[in-house]
Design a protein around this motif. Structure first.
Motif, PDB file in Angstrom:
ATOM      1  N   PHE A 277     -68.507  11.303  -5.408  1.00 33.97           N
ATOM      2  CA  PHE A 277     -68.774  10.287  -6.094  1.00 33.97           C
ATOM      3  C   PHE A 277     -69.450  10.500  -7.296  1.00 33.97           C
ATOM      4  N   LYS A 278     -69.121  10.127  -8.565  1.00 33.77           N
ATOM      5  CA  LYS A 278     -69.690  10.516  -9.749  1.00 33.77           C
ATOM      6  C   LYS A 278     -70.108   9.222 -10.693  1.00 33.77           C
ATOM      7  N   ALA A 279     -71.390   9.286 -11.052  1.00 34.01           N
ATOM      8  CA  ALA A 279     -71.708   8.170 -12.057  1.00 34.01           C
ATOM      9  C   ALA A 279     -72.090   8.792 -13.235  1.00 34.01           C
ATOM     10  N   ALA A 280     -71.383   8.405 -14.461  1.00 36.65           N
ATOM     11  CA  ALA A 280     -71.733   9.279 -15.895  1.00 36.65           C
ATOM     12  C   ALA A 280     -71.800   8.487 -16.809  1.00 36.65           C
ATOM     13  N   TYR A 305     -70.017   3.819 -19.766  1.00 37.19           N
ATOM     14  CA  TYR A 305     -70.681   3.556 -18.395  1.00 37.19           C
ATOM     15  C   TYR A 305     -69.411   4.167 -17.534  1.00 37.19           C
ATOM     16  N   ILE A 306     -69.680   5.117 -16.618  1.00 40.01           N
ATOM     17  CA  ILE A 306     -68.301   5.513 -15.693  1.00 40.01           C
ATOM     18  C   ILE A 306     -68.764   5.655 -14.532  1.00 40.01           C
ATOM     19  N   LEU A 307     -67.986   5.109 -13.502  1.00 44.36           N
ATOM     20  CA  LEU A 307     -68.136   5.410 -12.169  1.00 44.36           C
ATOM     21  C   LEU A 307     -66.859   5.859 -11.641  1.00 44.36           C
ATOM     22  N   LYS A 308     -66.700   7.017 -10.848  1.00 40.79           N
ATOM     23  CA  LYS A 308     -65.453   7.573 -10.573  1.00 40.79           C
ATOM     24  C   LYS A 308     -65.586   8.197  -8.931  1.00 40.79           C
ATOM     25  N   ASN A 309     -64.673   7.888  -8.279  1.00 45.18           N
ATOM     26  CA  ASN A 309     -64.688   8.380  -6.720  1.00 45.18           C
ATOM     27  C   ASN A 309     -63.371   9.066  -6.241  1.00 45.18           C
ATOM     28  N   ASP A 310     -63.654  10.400  -6.017  1.00 47.18           N
ATOM     29  CA  ASP A 310     -62.418  11.000  -5.649  1.00 47.18           C
ATOM     30  C   ASP A 310     -62.431  11.510  -4.168  1.00 47.18           C
ATOM     31  N   PHE A 311     -61.531  10.848  -3.541  1.00 51.72           N
ATOM     32  CA  PHE A 311     -61.371  11.100  -1.774  1.00 51.72           C
ATOM     33  C   PHE A 311     -60.177  11.976  -1.503  1.00 51.72           C
ATOM     34  N   ASN A 312     -60.266  12.861  -0.710  1.00 54.59           N
ATOM     35  CA  ASN A 312     -59.274  13.623  -0.252  1.00 54.59           C
ATOM     36  C   ASN A 312     -59.205  13.893   1.411  1.00 54.59           C
ATOM     37  N   TYR A 313     -58.047  13.514   1.905  1.00 50.18           N
ATOM     38  CA  TYR A 313     -58.020  13.587   3.419  1.00 50.18           C
ATOM     39  C   TYR A 313     -56.612  14.500   3.661  1.00 50.18           C
ATOM     40  N   PHE A 314     -57.167  15.235   4.755  1.00 50.90           N
ATOM     41  CA  PHE A 314     -55.913  16.270   5.187  1.00 50.90           C
ATOM     42  C   PHE A 314     -55.450  15.767   6.496  1.00 50.90           C
ATOM     43  N   PHE A 315     -54.217  15.212   6.599  1.00 46.76           N
ATOM     44  CA  PHE A 315     -53.844  15.017   8.060  1.00 46.76           C
ATOM     45  C   PHE A 315     -53.452  16.236   8.825  1.00 46.76           C
ATOM     46  N   ASN A 316     -53.041  17.042   8.042  1.00 46.44           N
ATOM     47  CA  ASN A 316     -52.944  18.395   8.784  1.00 46.44           C
ATOM     48  C   ASN A 316     -52.725  19.651   7.997  1.00 46.44           C
ATOM     49  N   GLY A 325     -60.281   6.701  -7.845  1.00 41.02           N
ATOM     50  CA  GLY A 325     -60.550   5.341  -8.449  1.00 41.02           C
ATOM     51  C   GLY A 325     -61.614   5.538  -9.494  1.00 41.02           C
ATOM     52  N   GLU A 326     -61.571   4.836 -10.721  1.00 40.03           N
ATOM     53  CA  GLU A 326     -62.374   4.923 -11.925  1.00 40.03           C
ATOM     54  C   GLU A 326     -62.524   3.456 -12.380  1.00 40.03           C
ATOM     55  N   TYR A 327     -63.970   3.513 -12.755  1.00 39.83           N
ATOM     56  CA  TYR A 327     -64.191   2.143 -13.728  1.00 39.83           C
ATOM     57  C   TYR A 327     -65.120   2.622 -15.138  1.00 39.83           C
TER      58      TYR A 327
END
Length: 609
Positions: A277-280, A305-316, A325-327
């Motif tokens: 999660f980033k706030a810039a 003004y920037i908010l950015k979230n980078d989510f990674n999920y590994f099923f296998n 997601g970014e705003y």
């Protein structure tokens, strides 16, 4: 255990912090959390700090000699802009630690108002990347990356250079880290009278060409818990350029800029998922002086003004899902441009699915939707694949749709701004063939771009210019690269050769776009024996038209420029360097009427402590 081991190997290529069986594995922390994922599918040319010192004048010179990008520069150190694969400067994204920093007003980055030093790596990625990096990433992207490491103690670097035309470059960088805490800071100051002469070019003198800039970077990271880390980085840039004049009786002008960038990141890393999660905050300030010793005549201030979230999920071990997601809240205030206080909200959602069915095959599919104020933005997509067919051959495929949103100047400049503009969109295709024979690696990549609704400023019946969606541009060509590295005893030899052919036409005129050369060659050779290092750089640039009608009399002729350098290292920590730029004293231009310097020299000292 097989799945977990595969996941760990897969994650390690991301450069993340891994937690196998609740045990921390220390790696270098990279602020751009997407960069190593991009490298899994796309080639990214990485330029280290050491390589950057070979072209220490400015970022323009570095990109000109060490990449396939064409750089248009209005005289050394002046206004400069890039062209990837026949596109424009607005279609190139500048990305600072994962954050797009193209100007709110111009929609592009001025290369010579971006510091060369202060970054740990400069990455160059050709081809569209809007699904990951947003507006402007049509032709390619230039990445300014910093990193932090742990358990390294204290270390630092001092680089000082004296060069022709009363040019001085100085960099001081220091870092400290232990098991949980990492800190790094750097400062860079460059100044030049820049008063070179080119007598063969109508007795050209680079009058009023002086410049200076300062740049400070500071970064820190702290592991607050076994799986959590907070990080912070900030950059402060201040610069001034005087714009060259062709005649003594011309009015001298100048330009000042002050940029601030700051980023805070919270990273949560587990074996099965990781989240960043980033706030810039980024700010650009610029002032133009129509008379160098007079008051400011125009300028502007842009804040993001920037908010950015980078989510990674590994099923296998085979499937990975990534959501970004970014705003952004973009604000601008112009001076002397008719732009009052303007603002717009920008948001985006991206999804990427990666599939690794076998050790020699990887696939990625992505989709993105942007929300840009009242502008209707297209749905973007990307598909990439990489197949290691045999030990000596790898096939890569990339298909994507990309876009550029109109800038504040496009929308709000008075008179002329057009609120009805549509975003520029493009379709891109690339087929990359990579070969490896012993110590030699080669790649050949045909590419194709179809760009629609290109924004162009045209004259109106009222006598002023206004932007409209007009051009339909198709660009195709091929990029080829060859690299060789061999170590034998105390000798090390490295070499690279790059070639780019680009045909980029406005389909209405059937003419090559201006400032897009058909051919460009770059070559670099490095040789090291014990404490001695020698390098040679070569650049060939083909015929380049400077207007949209292929007027031969105003075209830039082809040229070949070579640089050479020598470095002597003593006690492993002290290096004295000597460099000759433009060895053959070539007269050459990258912009009509503004030649670049003939043969010039520099002496440098580098101390590691």
């Amino acid at each position: 255990m097989g799945i977990k081991r595969s996941l760990v190997l897969f994650l390690s290529s991301y450069g993340c912090f891994l937690f196998g069986q609740e045990k921390v594995v220390d790696t270098i922390y990279i602020f751009d959390s997407q960069m190593n994922k991009v490298k899994l599918f796309h080639p990214v040319k990485t330029i280290s700090t050491e390589d950057a010192q070979k072209n220490s004048s400015n970022l323009s010179e570095l990109l000109r000699f060490q990449s396939a990008v064409y750089i248009k520069e209005n005289g050394r150190g002046a206004v400069s802009s890039p062209s990837f694969r026949g596109t424009t400067a607005q279609q190139t994204a500048f990305v600072w630690n994962g954050i797009n920093i193209n100007s709110n007003f111009l929609g592009q980055g001025d290369i010579n108002n971006i510091s060369l030093f202060g970054y740990d790596q400069i990455g160059i990625k050709a081809g569209g990347g809007s699904v990951t990096y947003g507006s402007g990433a049509i032709g390619g992207s230039i990445h300014l990356n910093n990193n932090l490491d742990f358990n390294k103690g204290f270390h630092g670097t001092l680089f000082s250079e004296v060069a022709s035309f009363n040019t001085y470059n100085n960099l001081l960088k220091g870092a400290y880290s232990n098991e949980k805490f990492s800190f790094k800071a750097s400062g860079n100051y460059s100044v030049s009278e820049n008063d070179y002469e080119v007598k063969e070019a109508k007795s050209y003198i680079n009058r009023n060409g002086q410049y200076y800039n300062t740049n400070f970077n500071i970064a820190a990271a702290y592991k607050i818990a076994p799986h959590h880390q907070v990080s912070w980085i900030s950059e402060f840039f201040n610069g001034q350029q005087h714009y060259p004049v062709l005649f003594d009786n011309e009015t001298e002008t100048k330009y000042r800029t002050q940029n601030v960038r700051s980023l805070i990141s919270w990273d949560w890393n587990k074996t099965q998922f990781n989240n960043s999660f980033k706030a810039a905050y980024t700010e650009e300030n610029f002032q133009y002086f129509a008379k160098a010793d007079g008051p400011q005549t125009s300028g502007g201030t842009g804040k993001n003004y920037i908010l950015k979230n980078d989510f990674n999920y590994f099923f296998n071990s085979k499937w990975n899902f990534n959501v970004i997601g970014e705003y952004q809240l973009n604000k601008g205030e112009g001076y002397g441009s008719g732009i009052d206080h303007v603002s717009r909200n920008m948001g985006s959602v991206s999804g990427l699915l990666r599939y690794f069915p076998a050790t020699d095959l990887r696939l990625e599919a992505g989709i993105r939707k942007d929300f840009v104020g009242k502008i209707s933005s297209p749905v973007l997509f990307s598909f990439s694949g990489k197949w290691n067919a045999v030990d000596w051959y790898t096939l890569g495929l990339s298909v994507s749709r990309n876009f550029r949103a109109p800038s504040f100047n496009d929308l709000y400049w008075q008179p002329g701004g057009n609120m009805d503009l549509k975003p520029e969109t493009s379709y891109q295709f690339e087929l990359r063939n990579q070969f490896k024979v012993g110590d030699l690696q080669m790649s050949v990549a045909p590419f194709y771009l179809d760009i629609r609704d290109m924004i162009r400023w045209l004259p109106t019946f009222s006598g002023y210019y206004s932007p409209v969606n007009t051009d339909h541009v198709r660009s195709y060509g091929v990029e080829a690269q060859m690299e060789y590295m061999k170590r034998f005893g105390k000798h090390l030899l490295k070499g690279s050769l790059g070639y780019t052919y680009t045909n980029s036409q406005d389909l209405e005129k059937k003419k090559q776009l201006m400032y897009v050369p058909f051919h460009k060659f770059t070559g670099n050779i490095d040789y090291q024996y014990e404490f001695i290092k020698v390098y040679v750089q070569g650049l060939f640039n083909g015929l380049t038209y400077t207007d949209s009608n292929e007027k031969r009399s105003e075209a830039l002729e082809n040229y070949f420029v070579m640089n050479a350098g020598l470095g002597l290292t003593f006690h492993k920590e002290y290096t004295i360097g000597f460099k000759v730029n433009n060895v053959f004293n070539q007269v050459y231009y990258t912009m009509f009427a503004y030649p670049l310097p003939k043969r010039n020299y520099s002496v440098s000292l580098n101390i590691n402590f």
